[in-house]
Design an enzyme around this catalytic site. Structure first.
Site, mmCIF file in Angstrom:
data_model
loop_
_atom_site.group_PDB
_atom_site.id
_atom_site.type_symbol
_atom_site.label_atom_id
_atom_site.label_comp_id
_atom_site.label_asym_id
_atom_site.label_seq_id
_atom_site.Cartn_x
_atom_site.Cartn_y
_atom_site.Cartn_z
ATOM 1 N N HIS A 155 -26.037 12.764 16.406
ATOM 2 C CA HIS A 155 -24.652 13.080 16.987
ATOM 3 C C HIS A 155 -24.789 12.217 18.916
ATOM 4 C CE1 HIS A 155 -20.290 15.291 17.846
ATOM 5 N NE2 HIS A 155 -21.489 14.697 19.022
ATOM 6 N N GLU A 156 -25.860 12.664 19.611
ATOM 7 C CA GLU A 156 -25.136 12.386 21.169
ATOM 8 C C GLU A 156 -25.898 10.800 21.083
ATOM 9 O OE1 GLU A 156 -23.982 13.994 23.302
ATOM 10 O OE2 GLU A 156 -24.370 15.943 21.343
ATOM 11 N N CYS A 158 -17.350 18.688 18.284
ATOM 12 C CA CYS A 158 -17.879 17.731 19.832
ATOM 13 C C CYS A 158 -16.644 18.032 20.755
ATOM 14 C CB CYS A 158 -17.519 16.315 19.701
ATOM 15 S SG CYS A 158 -17.400 14.786 20.480
ATOM 16 N N LEU A 159 -17.009 18.036 22.414
ATOM 17 C CA LEU A 159 -16.867 18.426 22.936
ATOM 18 C C LEU A 159 -15.313 17.222 23.708
ATOM 19 C CD1 LEU A 159 -19.556 19.519 25.931
ATOM 20 C CD2 LEU A 159 -18.289 20.861 24.353
ATOM 21 N N GLN A 195 -18.905 10.787 27.731
ATOM 22 C CA GLN A 195 -18.240 11.242 28.043
ATOM 23 C C GLN A 195 -17.646 11.461 28.930
ATOM 24 O OE1 GLN A 195 -20.414 14.192 25.090
ATOM 25 N NE2 GLN A 195 -18.961 14.425 24.354
ATOM 26 N N HIS A 244 -22.893 8.242 20.351
ATOM 27 C CA HIS A 244 -21.904 7.835 21.389
ATOM 28 C C HIS A 244 -22.385 7.307 22.147
ATOM 29 C CE1 HIS A 244 -19.275 11.760 21.373
ATOM 30 N NE2 HIS A 244 -20.484 13.083 21.339
ATOM 31 N N GLY A 266 -24.532 19.509 23.182
ATOM 32 C CA GLY A 266 -24.782 17.894 23.706
ATOM 33 C C GLY A 266 -23.613 17.614 24.926
HETATM 34 NI NI NI Z 1 -19.989 14.563 21.142
#
Ligand code: NI
Length: 204
Positions: free
Chosen positions: A169-170, A127-128, A85, A173, A80
């Protein structure tokens, strides 16, 4: 989310997306050999920002952005990625629980959680934007999400298990909320210190 185990998927992947003049397909990424955009790492201030809804006038920007987001997510690899991000403060995120196969991509424009279960579930998240960091996060076990897809169609999807956690989660963000905001201050501080140390070592 980070490189979580997609094998623990608890819901079947969604039906294939309609193909009528989509904004982006994963295959576009390969065809256009688009370079991945770099992903911001916490504690970058843009990751704490509240994003604004995508408007009709944003469509060209979204069209240009989506292939880059897919390239970044698949390159990472992750399951995701949200627009903030990559430094874009629009309510837009992508999800693909099978990044190796690129078979179940979701484009979620202006997504909102419209229903959530009372039952909670705990799951390890990454998380990235917090590379290498993981923690158990407790969230509603089941959610219903309303969104606009890349064809402009308004859709609803229900998710539980990995998919449900990933959706939440997304969407978090888009309000500047990271998974570490769901854990104790003590654990969060520990994790953020470890991330900062890892990042310093990477730079050297
Ligand atoms: Ni994330």
């Amino acid at each position: 989310m980070g490189d979580m185990d997609a094998a623990s998927l608890a819901v079947p992947p969604a039906a294939p997306l309609p193909v009528a003049t989509p904004l982006a397909r994963p295959n576009d990424v390969e065809q256009a050999s688009i370079l991945p955009t770099s992903i911001l790492v916490a504690p970058h201030p843009l990751l704490k920002a509240r994003c604004r809804p995508v408007a009709d006038t944003d469509i060209e920007q979204v069209r240009a952005l989506l292939p880059r987001m897919f390239a970044s997510m698949y390159n990472a690899p992750g399951i995701g990625l949200a627009a903030p991000q990559v430094g874009v403060l629009l309510r837009l995120c992508i999800v693909d629980l099978m990044p190796d196969h690129r078979k179940a991509p979701f484009v979620l424009i202006n997504p909102e959680v419209v229903a959530e279960s009372d039952e909670m579930a705990s799951r390890e998240e990454g998380c990235l934007s917090l590379p290498g960091q993981y923690a158990q996060v407790v969230r509603p076990a089941h959610v219903k999400v309303r969104f606009t897809d890349e064809t402009g169609a308004r859709r609803e999807v229900e998710g539980e298990g990995l998919f449900g956690a990933c959706l939440q989660h997304e969407i978090d963000h888009l309000d500047g909320v990271l998974f570490v905001d769901h854990i104790s201050v003590l654990k969060r501080n520990m994790l953020m210190r470890r991330l900062a140390k890892d990042q310093r070592q990477k730079v050297r």
